[in-house]
Write an enzyme that holds these catalytic residues in place. Structure first.
Site, PDB file in Angstrom:
ATOM      1  N   GLY A   1      67.612 117.070  71.686  1.00 15.67           N
ATOM      2  CA  GLY A   1      66.940 117.106  72.979  1.00 15.67           C
ATOM      3  C   GLY A   1      66.431 115.775  73.480  1.00 15.67           C
ATOM      4  O   GLY A   1      65.957 115.682  74.618  1.00 15.67           O
TER       5      GLY A   1
ATOM      6  N   GLY B   1      72.926 100.455  77.826  1.00 14.45           N
ATOM      7  CA  GLY B   1      71.832  99.676  77.272  1.00 14.45           C
ATOM      8  C   GLY B   1      72.214  98.218  77.113  1.00 14.45           C
ATOM      9  O   GLY B   1      73.273  97.768  77.573  1.00 14.45           O
TER      10      GLY B   1
ATOM     11  N   ASP C   1      69.182  97.602  71.901  1.00 15.49           N
ATOM     12  CA  ASP C   1      69.793  97.874  70.604  1.00 15.49           C
ATOM     13  C   ASP C   1      69.791  96.615  69.755  1.00 15.49           C
ATOM     14  O   ASP C   1      70.329  95.577  70.153  1.00 15.49           O
ATOM     15  CB  ASP C   1      71.237  98.361  70.798  1.00 15.49           C
ATOM     16  CG  ASP C   1      71.938  98.648  69.480  1.00 15.49           C
ATOM     17  OD1 ASP C   1      72.036  99.828  69.113  1.00 15.49           O
ATOM     18  OD2 ASP C   1      72.390  97.687  68.818  1.00 15.49           O
TER      19      ASP C   1
ATOM     20  N   TYR D   1      70.760  91.650  62.217  1.00 15.61           N
ATOM     21  CA  TYR D   1      70.952  90.668  63.286  1.00 15.61           C
ATOM     22  C   TYR D   1      69.949  89.518  63.178  1.00 15.61           C
ATOM     23  O   TYR D   1      70.153  88.463  63.783  1.00 15.61           O
ATOM     24  CB  TYR D   1      70.797  91.309  64.665  1.00 15.61           C
ATOM     25  CG  TYR D   1      71.783  92.397  64.988  1.00 15.61           C
ATOM     26  CD1 TYR D   1      72.881  92.673  64.169  1.00 15.61           C
ATOM     27  CD2 TYR D   1      71.620  93.183  66.129  1.00 15.61           C
ATOM     28  CE1 TYR D   1      73.769  93.693  64.482  1.00 15.61           C
ATOM     29  CE2 TYR D   1      72.498  94.191  66.451  1.00 15.61           C
ATOM     30  CZ  TYR D   1      73.573  94.456  65.624  1.00 15.61           C
ATOM     31  OH  TYR D   1      74.440  95.469  65.932  1.00 15.61           O
TER      32      TYR D   1
ATOM     33  N   LYS E   1      68.718  99.303  63.144  1.00 11.10           N
ATOM     34  CA  LYS E   1      69.622  99.839  62.132  1.00 11.10           C
ATOM     35  C   LYS E   1      69.208  99.418  60.729  1.00 11.10           C
ATOM     36  O   LYS E   1      68.718  98.305  60.525  1.00 11.10           O
ATOM     37  CB  LYS E   1      71.057  99.365  62.400  1.00 11.10           C
ATOM     38  CG  LYS E   1      71.534  99.644  63.819  1.00 11.10           C
ATOM     39  CD  LYS E   1      72.916  99.081  64.065  1.00 11.10           C
ATOM     40  CE  LYS E   1      73.253  99.094  65.542  1.00 11.10           C
ATOM     41  NZ  LYS E   1      72.524  98.047  66.298  1.00 11.10           N
TER      42      LYS E   1
ATOM     43  N   HIS F   1      73.525 101.520  59.225  1.00 16.68           N
ATOM     44  CA  HIS F   1      74.409 100.529  59.823  1.00 16.68           C
ATOM     45  C   HIS F   1      75.835 100.582  59.277  1.00 16.68           C
ATOM     46  O   HIS F   1      76.796 100.340  60.012  1.00 16.68           O
ATOM     47  CB  HIS F   1      73.817  99.137  59.591  1.00 16.68           C
ATOM     48  CG  HIS F   1      74.291  98.111  60.570  1.00 16.68           C
ATOM     49  ND1 HIS F   1      73.576  96.970  60.856  1.00 16.68           N
ATOM     50  CD2 HIS F   1      75.409  98.036  61.336  1.00 16.68           C
ATOM     51  CE1 HIS F   1      74.230  96.256  61.751  1.00 16.68           C
ATOM     52  NE2 HIS F   1      75.354  96.869  62.058  1.00 16.68           N
TER      53      HIS F   1
END
Length: 285
Positions: A9, A16, A43, A48, A73, A110
């Site tokens: 939901g 994005g 995101d 990263y 992630k 990930h």
């Protein structure tokens, strides 16, 4: 902005802003520009190395938390201090701290490597505690996705996978749709490989609509109900990538784009033993 409704939901913007490969020192400015342009879905990932910069941009924006949809992630856990489940929770809270947030909208595994079943059990608990509004996976091929679904309580809300005109993943998407999993594209522009931005077919369709090839690709994904997170560090491109809701590709154009599919990755194969060993050897907290 069009939203998709996840299997629990939760509403997720279909478009994005991704920060993969944006250097840490450039990330805050890029995310601030993206938020100013109108992006509300961001995101990132622990691997990263720029979660803190994303968090600084969120704080500087002054945008209310409820208006933002934030994804990060979990990297492969190696349980150096205890159990994988404990280390998953620790990694989650480390990401939350770097981002400066009290909860995540979406938390993804990930890579489909290591003991991701223990990771998933920990993530299910984080979801039940309200710390992660939705949980999902990334880079999972259909067999691993189905196996995870069959042996766990919560069905992943999202599977973020390489999806672009040269690797379209239509069969994967159909399977996910049947299982209640939302497909999300990484690498929507294939990082420009195979001359995507000058492809004659995409260029012809772009010219017909008075749009860029990038806008056509994003529109093609959105019309397929694929969530997409394009990256750019140029404000004018950020704005252009958002401007994809005022035109529609015809069925004939969608069909022509379908002919570009090669059915193969342009980056790497998660089933290649050398790639599995390389990914498994990387360490992040």
């Amino acid at each position: 902005m069009k939203n998709v409704t996840l299997n629990n939901g939760v509403e997720m913007p279909i478009l994005g802003f991704g920060v993969f490969q944006i250097p840490e020192e450039e990330t805050q400015a890029a995310v601030e520009a993206a938020i100013a342009a109108g992006y509300r879905h961001l995101d990132t990932a622990a691997s990263y190395g720029n979660e803190a910069a994303v968090g600084s941009a969120i704080k500087a924006s002054g945008i209310g938390r409820g208006e933002l949809f934030i994804t990060t992630k979990l990297w492969i856990q190696h349980a150096p201090t205890g159990s994988v489940e404990d280390d998953t929770r620790r990694s989650f809270h480390n990401s939350l701290e770097r981002l400066g947030l009290e909860y995540l909208d979406l938390y993804l595994i990930h890579q489909p490597l290591g003991d991701y079943y223990s990771e998933w059990r920990a993530m299910q608990q984080l979801n039940k505690e309200g710390l992660a509004r939705a949980i999902g996976v990334s880079n999972f091929h259909p067999d691993r996705l189905v196996d995870l679904i069959e042996h766990n309580e919560i069905v992943p809300a999202v599977n973020q996978i390489e999806t672009h005109p040269f690797h379209q993943r239509a069969a994967d998407q159909e399977l996910m749709r049947g299982r209640g999993v939302q497909i999300e594209s990484w690498g929507p522009f294939a990082e420009g490989r195979s001359n995507l931005f000058t492809d004659p077919l995409l260029s012809e369709i772009a010219e017909a609509h008075g749009k860029s090839v990038a806008q056509v690709v994003l529109r093609w994904l959105i019309q397929r109900d694929v969530v997409v997170i394009p990256k750019s560090v140029r404000p004018e491109r950020m704005a252009q990538n958002l401007d994809v809701f005022g035109f529609t590709l015809t069925e004939e154009q969608m069909g022509r784009i379908a002919t570009l599919n090669t059915g193969a990755s342009l980056f790497f194969d998660h089933r290649d033993p050398d790639m599995v060993a390389w990914l498994g050897g990387r360490r992040y907290s």
